[in-house]
Design an enzyme around this catalytic site. Structure first.
Site, PDB file in Angstrom:
ATOM      1  N   VAL B 106       1.024  -1.192  -0.091  1.00  0.00           N
ATOM      2  CA  VAL B 106       0.071   0.103   0.040  1.00  0.00           C
ATOM      3  C   VAL B 106       0.763   1.251   0.082  1.00  0.00           C
ATOM      4  CG1 VAL B 106      -1.779   1.332   1.335  1.00  0.00           C
ATOM      5  CG2 VAL B 106      -1.787  -1.243   1.449  1.00  0.00           C
ATOM      6  N   CYS B 107       0.600   2.100  -0.841  1.00  0.00           N
ATOM      7  CA  CYS B 107       1.411   3.453  -0.954  1.00  0.00           C
ATOM      8  C   CYS B 107       2.464   3.255  -1.055  1.00  0.00           C
ATOM      9  CB  CYS B 107       0.961   4.186   0.427  1.00  0.00           C
ATOM     10  SG  CYS B 107       1.403   6.102   0.510  1.00  0.00           S
ATOM     11  N   THR B 108       3.777   4.026  -0.354  1.00  0.00           N
ATOM     12  CA  THR B 108       4.853   3.744  -0.825  1.00  0.00           C
ATOM     13  C   THR B 108       5.928   2.504  -0.007  1.00  0.00           C
ATOM     14  OG1 THR B 108       5.406   4.988   1.245  1.00  0.00           O
ATOM     15  CG2 THR B 108       5.557   6.268  -1.020  1.00  0.00           C
ATOM     16  N   THR B 126       1.725   3.134  -6.647  1.00  0.00           N
ATOM     17  CA  THR B 126       2.175   3.728  -5.405  1.00  0.00           C
ATOM     18  C   THR B 126       1.628   5.007  -5.045  1.00  0.00           C
ATOM     19  OG1 THR B 126       4.227   3.998  -3.961  1.00  0.00           O
ATOM     20  CG2 THR B 126       4.251   4.804  -6.280  1.00  0.00           C
TER      21      THR B 126
END
Lengths: 234, 234
Positions: B106-108, B126
């Protein structure tokens, strides 16, 4: 209409055993990033608290240590039911509510606010499985995702707290700040299924989830009826 | 296509200092409720971990104690950058990934997976501020909210993890179970503003949020270029 940016805002959110962590953590994401504010996670003590699904959270401020807050976040989840006669919790909510700019309930956190006496005559919402409990606390239930009634803001089930928190941010610091946080959070939701409300979900899914909530719903109704009966008697 | 219900699933999610808690807690809401599964919150130790905005979380399982997981959740947030050369974290991710059914970033968190060597030739996504970093780890960046490439699933910024987690649940236990959880979570999002992506947000909001992320984005690019250079040299 928002509050001058040089006014420091104290925002606090309650955590408790068997809460639904997302009721708290969803709004935390936005509320803990309000410019010129501090966020306090609140509970009776600083021991680990386990949410309904086992996540461990820690409060950084006890009820006793808490200053008067500008915003009080009250999440819900099954564990709310165990606090409906807890005077420490209920008096904390009602005392804070008396001086706060806003009280913001998420999910069945609304029932805690009801037991604390905040809902008489108020428009409010809660998790869809508990909607019928609201009138027992004197509230006028609304099926909207977020309901604003003067200083009392309530969001529906679990993830509705994210929508509600952005509204609270906009009330505190204006729409631009809320939009900045929304972009940071990449809150451009794209649910992979159409099952987020009883109206949208397939009928068999609604039956399953309603059935799964039956025991806690019954307990909530019994508690609410007792509250109403005591009030009528008083 | 989902996994037989009598197969117990071990699901784990990493937490770390200065993570973005919602990358973890959003997916936790669904993943911790997968039928016949256990969810483990993972870190090097069981001391409190503070997220970027100060929320305190506790792991219940250390990396050393962790069994081979069926699903590994890797969240992101600024603190991800401090782990990009952390062999304990990176080897945990790569070792788990070798035997897991799915890795879900998830995300970075995707960048951590990149540093762990998982992204070579993979389609991935990302947080939008870090999209240009992905190719430095050999990934093919996608602007979709959730990208599925074989056993590697990635979600975009922060709240995209909620959408991604429902997809992961559907892969594990089928769409009906994902729909049940979506209804329980009342995941019928209604963002109060149109500012959830750089494409949707007002231009001045995009400038503000991009500028605010400039320092961390630069650091992520430098780390990514060094990774690419070392790989080319090797």
């Amino acid at each position: 209409m928002s509050i001058a940016l040089d006014v420091h805002l104290k925002i606090g959110g309650i955590i408790f055993p068997d809460m639904d962590q997302c009721d708290f953590t969803g709004p935390f994401e936005a509320l803990a990033r309000v410019p010129n504010s501090s966020f306090m996670t609140l509970w009776k003590d600083k021991n680990p608290v386990r949410d309904l699904a086992g996540m461990q959270l820690l409060a950084d401020t006890t009820f006793e240590e808490a200053p008067q807050l500008d915003v009080l976040l009250v999440p819900g989840g099954h564990g709310q039911e165990a606090l409906m006669h807890d005077e420490t919790v209920l008096s904390f909510i009602s005392n804070q509510a008396a001086g706060a700019r806003y009280v913001f309930s998420v999910c069945t956190g609304a029932l805690l606010c009801g037991a604390a006496g905040l809902l008489q005559g108020k428009h409010a919402t809660t998790h869809w499985t508990a909607m019928e409990v609201l009138p027992l606390y004197g509230a006028i239930p609304g099926n909207e995702r977020v309901v604003i009634d003067d200083r009392f803001i309530s969001a529906g089930g679990v993830t509705a707290g994210i929508d509600g928190s952005l509204i609270v941010v906009s009330l505190l610091r204006g729409e631009k700040v809320a939009q900045e946080l929304q972009l940071y959070m990449a809150y451009d939701p794209q649910p992979p299924f159409q099952s987020g409300s009883p109206e949208a979900a397939p009928a068999d899914i609604v039956v399953t989830v309603t059935e799964r909530a039956r025991t806690i719903t019954q307990r909530r109704l019994i508690t609410g009826r007792a509250y109403q009966a005591a009030l009528t008697k008083a």
